[in-house]
Design a protein around this motif. Structure first.
Motif, PDB file in Angstrom:
ATOM      1  N   ALA A  33       0.847  -1.189   0.000  1.00  0.00           N
ATOM      2  CA  ALA A  33       0.000   0.000   0.000  1.00  0.00           C
ATOM      3  C   ALA A  33       0.882   1.239   0.000  1.00  0.00           C
ATOM      4  CB  ALA A  33      -0.917   0.011   1.218  1.00  0.00           C
ATOM      5  N   THR A  34       0.286   2.350  -0.420  1.00  0.00           N
ATOM      6  CA  THR A  34       0.975   3.633  -0.424  1.00  0.00           C
ATOM      7  C   THR A  34       0.302   4.546   0.579  1.00  0.00           C
ATOM      8  OG1 THR A  34       1.501   3.380  -2.757  1.00  0.00           O
ATOM      9  CG2 THR A  34       1.622   5.598  -1.859  1.00  0.00           C
ATOM     10  N   ARG A  35       1.106   5.171   1.410  1.00  0.00           N
ATOM     11  CA  ARG A  35       0.539   6.075   2.412  1.00  0.00           C
ATOM     12  C   ARG A  35       0.391   7.458   1.812  1.00  0.00           C
ATOM     13  NH1 ARG A  35       0.920   5.698   8.509  1.00  0.00           N
ATOM     14  NH2 ARG A  35      -0.199   7.565   9.121  1.00  0.00           N
ATOM     15  N   ILE A  36      -0.800   7.997   1.876  1.00  0.00           N
ATOM     16  CA  ILE A  36      -1.085   9.353   1.411  1.00  0.00           C
ATOM     17  C   ILE A  36      -1.689  10.090   2.592  1.00  0.00           C
ATOM     18  CG2 ILE A  36      -2.397  10.764  -0.197  1.00  0.00           C
ATOM     19  CD1 ILE A  36      -2.313   8.389  -2.126  1.00  0.00           C
ATOM     20  N   GLY A  37      -0.920  11.011   3.147  1.00  0.00           N
ATOM     21  CA  GLY A  37      -1.372  11.704   4.350  1.00  0.00           C
ATOM     22  C   GLY A  37      -1.458  10.715   5.500  1.00  0.00           C
ATOM     23  N   LYS A  38      -2.643  10.597   6.100  1.00  0.00           N
ATOM     24  CA  LYS A  38      -2.845   9.670   7.218  1.00  0.00           C
ATOM     25  C   LYS A  38      -3.531   8.378   6.791  1.00  0.00           C
ATOM     26  CE  LYS A  38      -3.009  13.144  10.812  1.00  0.00           C
ATOM     27  NZ  LYS A  38      -3.737  13.672  11.968  1.00  0.00           N
ATOM     28  N   SER A  39      -3.803   8.231   5.495  1.00  0.00           N
ATOM     29  CA  SER A  39      -4.508   7.031   5.040  1.00  0.00           C
ATOM     30  C   SER A  39      -3.670   6.280   4.007  1.00  0.00           C
ATOM     31  CB  SER A  39      -5.862   7.419   4.445  1.00  0.00           C
ATOM     32  OG  SER A  39      -5.671   8.266   3.333  1.00  0.00           O
ATOM     33  N   TYR A  40      -4.080   5.064   3.718  1.00  0.00           N
ATOM     34  CA  TYR A  40      -3.400   4.213   2.756  1.00  0.00           C
ATOM     35  C   TYR A  40      -4.259   4.050   1.507  1.00  0.00           C
ATOM     36  CZ  TYR A  40      -0.085   2.698   6.331  1.00  0.00           C
ATOM     37  OH  TYR A  40       0.888   2.652   7.274  1.00  0.00           O
ATOM     38  N   ARG A  41      -3.596   3.864   0.368  1.00  0.00           N
ATOM     39  CA  ARG A  41      -4.264   3.542  -0.882  1.00  0.00           C
ATOM     40  C   ARG A  41      -3.617   2.280  -1.430  1.00  0.00           C
ATOM     41  NH1 ARG A  41      -7.276   6.488   1.153  1.00  0.00           N
ATOM     42  NH2 ARG A  41      -8.016   8.494   0.388  1.00  0.00           N
ATOM     43  N   ILE A  42      -4.444   1.385  -1.937  1.00  0.00           N
ATOM     44  CA  ILE A  42      -3.973   0.100  -2.439  1.00  0.00           C
ATOM     45  C   ILE A  42      -4.311   0.012  -3.927  1.00  0.00           C
ATOM     46  CG2 ILE A  42      -4.199  -2.406  -2.246  1.00  0.00           C
ATOM     47  CD1 ILE A  42      -5.249  -0.489   0.708  1.00  0.00           C
ATOM     48  N   LEU A  43      -3.324  -0.323  -4.738  1.00  0.00           N
ATOM     49  CA  LEU A  43      -3.558  -0.506  -6.168  1.00  0.00           C
ATOM     50  C   LEU A  43      -4.364  -1.784  -6.409  1.00  0.00           C
ATOM     51  CD1 LEU A  43      -0.062   0.350  -7.658  1.00  0.00           C
ATOM     52  CD2 LEU A  43      -2.181   1.618  -8.007  1.00  0.00           C
ATOM     53  N   PRO A  44      -5.224  -1.800  -7.411  1.00  0.00           N
ATOM     54  CA  PRO A  44      -5.978  -3.021  -7.723  1.00  0.00           C
ATOM     55  C   PRO A  44      -5.069  -4.220  -7.988  1.00  0.00           C
ATOM     56  CG  PRO A  44      -6.915  -1.166  -8.908  1.00  0.00           C
ATOM     57  CD  PRO A  44      -5.662  -0.672  -8.252  1.00  0.00           C
ATOM     58  N   ALA A  45      -3.951  -3.995  -8.658  1.00  0.00           N
ATOM     59  CA  ALA A  45      -3.030  -5.109  -8.939  1.00  0.00           C
ATOM     60  C   ALA A  45      -2.442  -5.672  -7.646  1.00  0.00           C
ATOM     61  CB  ALA A  45      -1.912  -4.637  -9.866  1.00  0.00           C
ATOM     62  N   ASP A  46      -2.155  -4.801  -6.664  1.00  0.00           N
ATOM     63  CA  ASP A  46      -1.616  -5.273  -5.388  1.00  0.00           C
ATOM     64  C   ASP A  46      -2.665  -6.054  -4.604  1.00  0.00           C
ATOM     65  OD1 ASP A  46       0.877  -4.146  -5.890  1.00  0.00           O
ATOM     66  OD2 ASP A  46       0.313  -2.240  -4.944  1.00  0.00           O
ATOM     67  N   LEU A  47      -3.918  -5.610  -4.673  1.00  0.00           N
ATOM     68  CA  LEU A  47      -4.997  -6.340  -4.010  1.00  0.00           C
ATOM     69  C   LEU A  47      -5.198  -7.701  -4.672  1.00  0.00           C
ATOM     70  CD1 LEU A  47      -7.271  -6.556  -1.956  1.00  0.00           C
ATOM     71  CD2 LEU A  47      -8.741  -5.323  -3.568  1.00  0.00           C
ATOM     72  N   ASP A  48      -5.170  -7.730  -6.002  1.00  0.00           N
ATOM     73  CA  ASP A  48      -5.313  -9.002  -6.722  1.00  0.00           C
ATOM     74  C   ASP A  48      -4.181  -9.959  -6.389  1.00  0.00           C
ATOM     75  OD1 ASP A  48      -7.619  -8.071  -7.881  1.00  0.00           O
ATOM     76  OD2 ASP A  48      -6.698  -7.625  -9.832  1.00  0.00           O
ATOM     77  N   ALA A  49      -2.944  -9.432  -6.312  1.00  0.00           N
ATOM     78  CA  ALA A  49      -1.796 -10.279  -5.971  1.00  0.00           C
ATOM     79  C   ALA A  49      -1.942 -10.836  -4.562  1.00  0.00           C
ATOM     80  CB  ALA A  49      -0.504  -9.485  -6.095  1.00  0.00           C
TER      81      ALA A  49
END
Length: 139
Positions: A33-49
């Motif tokens: 995941a990538t941290r943006i500010g105080k929250s995380y964002r997950i790429l669809p490809a990373d979730l699929d993996a």
């Protein structure tokens, strides 16, 4: 290209987990995941993996051929000339169906030159024909 990101809450809902569990998996490095500010964002490809989903946009791998050519009883100077000529010949012909990997090693105590070539079957066959002609001219 616009890529949609998933939030921790979205991932938790999709996987049927609690958001704290998703946060823990991110901290442990199990979910990328990538941290943006105080929250995380997950790429669809990373979730699929992470979920074990096979990627659908990966092109099929074309057939590859591997060839090993041993040239025994050759001195170091002749081996160097043969390697240089072989590389020059192949580079002047250009690439056929795709990239080809080419390695040459010389074993001085045994006076043996070894070529290892990996590429499309057509490229490897053309390379082997070229090497065969060069060997005939050298010997």
């Amino acid at each position: 290209m616009v890529t949609a990101f998933h939030t921790v809450e979205d991932v938790a809902t999709r996987l049927g987990l609690h958001p704290r569990t998703v946060h823990r998996m991110i901290r442990e490095g199990r979910l990328r995941a990538t941290r943006i500010g105080k929250s995380y964002r997950i790429l669809p490809a990373d979730l699929d993996a992470f979920a074990g989903v096979e990627p659908t946009d990966v092109p099929p791998m074309p057939p590859r051929a591997t060839s090993i050519v041993d040239v025994p009883g050759i001195d170091a100077v002749a081996a160097d000339r043969l390697v240089t000529a072989t590389q020059g010949l192949w580079l002047s012909r250009g690439q056929g169906d795709g990239a080809m990997q080419f390695t040459a090693t010389y074993d001085a105590p045994y006076r043996q030159l070894r070529f290892v070539v990996i590429g499309s079957p057509a490229d490897v066959a053309a390379w082997m024909e070229s090497v065969s002609q060069l060997l005939e001219s050298v010997r």
